[in-house]
Scaffold this motif. Structure first.
Motif, PDB file in Angstrom:
ATOM      1  N   PRO A  37      15.165 -39.008   8.520  1.00  0.00           N
ATOM      2  CA  PRO A  37      16.100 -38.684   9.625  1.00  0.00           C
ATOM      3  C   PRO A  37      16.472 -39.668  10.470  1.00  0.00           C
ATOM      4  N   ALA A  38      15.394 -40.559  10.727  1.00  0.00           N
ATOM      5  CA  ALA A  38      15.531 -41.656  11.581  1.00  0.00           C
ATOM      6  C   ALA A  38      16.211 -42.970  11.301  1.00  0.00           C
ATOM      7  N   GLY A  39      15.768 -43.325   9.927  1.00  0.00           N
ATOM      8  CA  GLY A  39      16.455 -44.389   9.331  1.00  0.00           C
ATOM      9  C   GLY A  39      18.005 -44.112   8.870  1.00  0.00           C
ATOM     10  N   GLU A  44       9.536 -34.808  16.183  1.00  0.00           N
ATOM     11  CA  GLU A  44      10.306 -33.891  15.240  1.00  0.00           C
ATOM     12  C   GLU A  44      11.501 -34.816  14.545  1.00  0.00           C
ATOM     13  N   ALA A  45      11.996 -33.886  13.903  1.00  0.00           N
ATOM     14  CA  ALA A  45      13.172 -34.579  13.203  1.00  0.00           C
ATOM     15  C   ALA A  45      14.175 -34.796  14.070  1.00  0.00           C
ATOM     16  N   SER A  46      14.533 -33.963  15.221  1.00  0.00           N
ATOM     17  CA  SER A  46      15.444 -34.002  16.352  1.00  0.00           C
ATOM     18  C   SER A  46      15.230 -35.307  16.810  1.00  0.00           C
ATOM     19  N   THR A  65       9.155 -49.800  -2.530  1.00  0.00           N
ATOM     20  CA  THR A  65       8.164 -49.596  -1.814  1.00  0.00           C
ATOM     21  C   THR A  65       8.055 -51.108  -0.892  1.00  0.00           C
ATOM     22  N   VAL A  66       8.258 -51.008   0.269  1.00  0.00           N
ATOM     23  CA  VAL A  66       7.919 -52.133   1.091  1.00  0.00           C
ATOM     24  C   VAL A  66       6.440 -52.524   1.174  1.00  0.00           C
ATOM     25  N   VAL A  67       5.908 -53.643   0.578  1.00  0.00           N
ATOM     26  CA  VAL A  67       4.451 -53.493   0.785  1.00  0.00           C
ATOM     27  C   VAL A  67       4.165 -54.837   1.753  1.00  0.00           C
ATOM     28  N   GLY A 113      15.935 -38.901   2.501  1.00  0.00           N
ATOM     29  CA  GLY A 113      15.873 -37.908   3.326  1.00  0.00           C
ATOM     30  C   GLY A 113      14.281 -37.628   3.978  1.00  0.00           C
ATOM     31  N   GLY A 114      13.394 -38.515   3.635  1.00  0.00           N
ATOM     32  CA  GLY A 114      12.055 -38.389   4.051  1.00  0.00           C
ATOM     33  C   GLY A 114      11.494 -37.051   4.037  1.00  0.00           C
ATOM     34  N   GLN A 115      10.915 -36.393   4.848  1.00  0.00           N
ATOM     35  CA  GLN A 115      10.332 -35.212   4.936  1.00  0.00           C
ATOM     36  C   GLN A 115      11.362 -34.038   4.838  1.00  0.00           C
ATOM     37  N   LEU A 116      12.693 -34.294   5.170  1.00  0.00           N
ATOM     38  CA  LEU A 116      13.711 -33.180   5.253  1.00  0.00           C
ATOM     39  C   LEU A 116      13.905 -32.985   3.972  1.00  0.00           C
ATOM     40  N   LYS A 145      11.899 -31.905   1.749  1.00  0.00           N
ATOM     41  CA  LYS A 145      10.931 -30.641   1.089  1.00  0.00           C
ATOM     42  C   LYS A 145      11.152 -29.558   2.151  1.00  0.00           C
ATOM     43  N   GLN A 146      11.811 -29.792   3.179  1.00  0.00           N
ATOM     44  CA  GLN A 146      12.129 -28.575   4.370  1.00  0.00           C
ATOM     45  C   GLN A 146      13.130 -27.650   3.853  1.00  0.00           C
ATOM     46  N   THR A 147      12.878 -26.588   3.329  1.00  0.00           N
ATOM     47  CA  THR A 147      13.763 -25.559   3.058  1.00  0.00           C
ATOM     48  C   THR A 147      13.887 -24.428   4.175  1.00  0.00           C
ATOM     49  N   HIS A 148      13.197 -24.606   5.250  1.00  0.00           N
ATOM     50  CA  HIS A 148      13.183 -23.587   6.386  1.00  0.00           C
ATOM     51  C   HIS A 148      14.512 -24.353   7.237  1.00  0.00           C
ATOM     52  N   MET A 149      14.742 -23.040   8.164  1.00  0.00           N
ATOM     53  CA  MET A 149      15.910 -23.290   9.186  1.00  0.00           C
ATOM     54  C   MET A 149      15.097 -24.085  10.149  1.00  0.00           C
ATOM     55  N   PHE A 150      15.609 -25.192  10.610  1.00  0.00           N
ATOM     56  CA  PHE A 150      15.173 -26.058  11.714  1.00  0.00           C
ATOM     57  C   PHE A 150      15.015 -25.442  13.112  1.00  0.00           C
ATOM     58  N   PHE A 151      14.072 -25.706  13.907  1.00  0.00           N
ATOM     59  CA  PHE A 151      13.993 -25.593  15.295  1.00  0.00           C
ATOM     60  C   PHE A 151      14.484 -26.912  15.823  1.00  0.00           C
ATOM     61  N   GLY A 152      14.395 -26.940  17.200  1.00  0.00           N
ATOM     62  CA  GLY A 152      15.166 -28.058  17.628  1.00  0.00           C
ATOM     63  C   GLY A 152      16.190 -27.895  18.415  1.00  0.00           C
ATOM     64  N   ILE A 155      15.883 -48.969   2.768  1.00  0.00           N
ATOM     65  CA  ILE A 155      14.937 -49.051   1.534  1.00  0.00           C
ATOM     66  C   ILE A 155      14.138 -47.717   1.318  1.00  0.00           C
ATOM     67  N   ASP A 156      13.812 -47.040   0.605  1.00  0.00           N
ATOM     68  CA  ASP A 156      12.924 -46.033   0.735  1.00  0.00           C
ATOM     69  C   ASP A 156      12.308 -46.126  -0.614  1.00  0.00           C
ATOM     70  N   ARG A 157      10.805 -45.655  -0.598  1.00  0.00           N
ATOM     71  CA  ARG A 157       9.953 -45.641  -1.816  1.00  0.00           C
ATOM     72  C   ARG A 157      10.163 -44.346  -2.608  1.00  0.00           C
ATOM     73  N   SER A 158      10.904 -43.364  -2.001  1.00  0.00           N
ATOM     74  CA  SER A 158      11.123 -42.217  -2.568  1.00  0.00           C
ATOM     75  C   SER A 158      12.388 -42.270  -3.456  1.00  0.00           C
ATOM     76  N   GLY A 200      11.590 -42.925  15.307  1.00  0.00           N
ATOM     77  CA  GLY A 200      11.135 -41.917  14.560  1.00  0.00           C
ATOM     78  C   GLY A 200       9.695 -41.942  14.613  1.00  0.00           C
ATOM     79  N   ASP A 201       9.012 -41.066  13.610  1.00  0.00           N
ATOM     80  CA  ASP A 201       7.453 -40.841  13.695  1.00  0.00           C
ATOM     81  C   ASP A 201       6.799 -41.905  13.650  1.00  0.00           C
ATOM     82  N   VAL A 202       7.311 -43.103  13.274  1.00  0.00           N
ATOM     83  CA  VAL A 202       6.604 -44.292  13.174  1.00  0.00           C
ATOM     84  C   VAL A 202       6.033 -44.691  14.582  1.00  0.00           C
TER      85      VAL A 202
END
Ligand SMILES: Cc1cc2nc3c(=O)[nH]c(=O)nc-3n(C[C@H](O)[C@H](O)[C@H](O)COP(=O)(O)OP(=O)(O)OC[C@H]3O[C@@H](n4cnc5c(N)ncnc54)[C@H](O)[C@@H]3O)c2cc1C
Length: 359
Positions: free
Chosen positions: A13-15, A300-302, A85-87, A39-42, A44-51, A32-35, A293-295
């Motif tokens: 979400p940050a990038g 949180e994602a918000s 992957t950025v190494v 979407g990053g952590q998003l 895998k997040q099937t739940h309704m977001f708080f925030g 760039i993303d290694r995945s 972001g988290d780095v």
């Protein structure tokens, strides 16, 4: 060597939020993303977001990511490198990458690190046998690949991630008889805790795991009560049969690339570990190298979306672009971020940012 005006490392979400204002002004952005998926952590997040509603609260993480990707994917000035992957990151703004065993470098003018965080583990006997997972790995297995990690899970950690993943495990038909918490209070939102309690999860405070039992994989967890210093109390051990132990004990910012490039970092416990020293423009101690972001501190994602948005605008301004209404948008975004950090749940972040000197 490839050339890029702006390289964004990490498409969570940050990038993604940072890319939009840069693309809007016409900057050449390499994301760039290694995945394989953006979407990053998003992802895998099937739940309704708080925030916050402004950052799509009450939508599912996987739907938020679709909106964010749709907002940028058609820009001709965007280059997306997935499964890359950025190494390495160097002070002269050279980024080295690996994709399909192919190594290449990119010379960037501006770099934004939005690499997120890694999951923390716990030291206990047998914590390396199959069946001991981190909560994010369990979420990825279930929600991205449709694979159940086991049939009976002991969860460790009562933050929002532990509570939400417990609920998702039960939705997938997995038993979660017990959730252990070392502290004497639940650290996630009580609404999530109440929901899983109603479904029969025994949330035990001042309790942790002593060791995992099993020859080739987890067959049981030995748990014990903790004293006020979080030391195990001999004689309080109980053995609970299970095939999976799921650790949800915090996240640590992925600052290795920044440290490699020589950016100043500081250990701030409240922000998850080592975090870069950034100024109010989200620029690190290295010229034209930014972090959000988290780095830059576990939140949180918000908040990741807002900090990404601000960082994207700040980079565009530094690069000499005119950003329409920047004088209105930036104070509004900073105000929204302060709002998110208000109240008891934001206290840790407020303390952490103060220690870092960016409050
Ligand atoms: C179970 C769970 C539930 C959550 N629920 C909520 C919620 O309801 N509301 C909310 O606001 N927040 C929630 N969060 C928190 C939220 O997901 C994170 O705060 C947010 O994703 C952080 O965004 P980010 O972009 O900084 O990092 P991330 O989403 O982690 O994205 C970082 C990206 O960087 C990539 N990357 C890392 N290193 C490299 C490298 N060297 N090379 C290339 N790519 C790299 C990663 O692959 C990843 O795609 C939840 C988190 C979890 C785990």
């Amino acid at each position: 060597m490839r050339q890029a005006e702006v390289v964004i490392i990490g498409a969570g979400p940050a990038g993604l939020a940072a890319a939009k204002p840069l693309l809007d002004v016409g900057a050449e952005v390499t994301l760039i993303d290694r995945s394989a998926m953006l979407g990053g952590q998003l992802t895998k997040q099937t739940h309704m977001f708080f925030g916050s509603e402004k950052q799509h609260a009450s939508k599912r993480g996987i739907d938020i990511l679709k909106l964010m990707v749709e907002a940028i994917e058609t820009y001709p000035n965007l280059t997306v490198l997935t499964e890359t992957t950025v190494v390495g990151l160097y002070a002269d703004k050279v980024v080295s990458c690996v994709k399909d065993d192919h190594y290449f470098k990119i010379q960037a003018q501006y770099i934004l690190i939005a690499a997120g965080a890694s999951e923390k583990s716990l030291p206990f006997e047998n914590n390396d046998i199959p069946g001991v997972y981190a909560a994010g790995a369990v979420q990825t297995l279930m929600n991205v690949y449709g694979v159940k990690p086991g049939d009976r899970v002991i969860m460790v950690g009562s933050g929002n991630i532990g509570l939400i993943v417990s609920y998702q495990l039960m939705q997938a038909g997995v038993q979660v008889p017990l959730l252990l918490e070392a502290a004497d209070t639940i650290s996630g939102y009580l609404v999530h805790a109440s929901k899983i309690r109603r479904l029969g999860v025994d949330i035990r405070m001042n309790t942790s795991i002593k060791r995992a039992l099993g020859e080739t994989s987890v067959e049981a967890a030995e748990i014990w009560q903790l004293d006020e210093n979080w030391q195990g109390i001999e004689g309080t051990e109980t053995i609970i049969p299970c095939d999976t132990i799921c650790l949800s004990v915090g996240l640590a910012p992925l600052t290795e690339l920044l440290q490699q490039a020589g950016a100043e970092v500081k250990y701030v416990r409240e922000l998850g570990g080592h975090v870069p020293k950034i100024n109010q423009h989200y620029e690190t101690s290295l010229d034209a190298v930014y972090a959000c972001g988290d780095v830059a501190g576990i939140e949180e994602a918000s908040s990741a979306m807002i900090s990404g948005h601000i960082a994207g605008i700040e980079i565009a301004l530094k690069a000499g672009y005119t950003v329409a209404n920047a004088n209105d948008i930036l104070p509004r975004l900073r105000h929204d971020l302060r709002n998110l950090r208000e109240g008891p749940h934001g206290e840790k972040i407020r303390i952490g940012l103060k220690k870092l000197g960016v409050a």
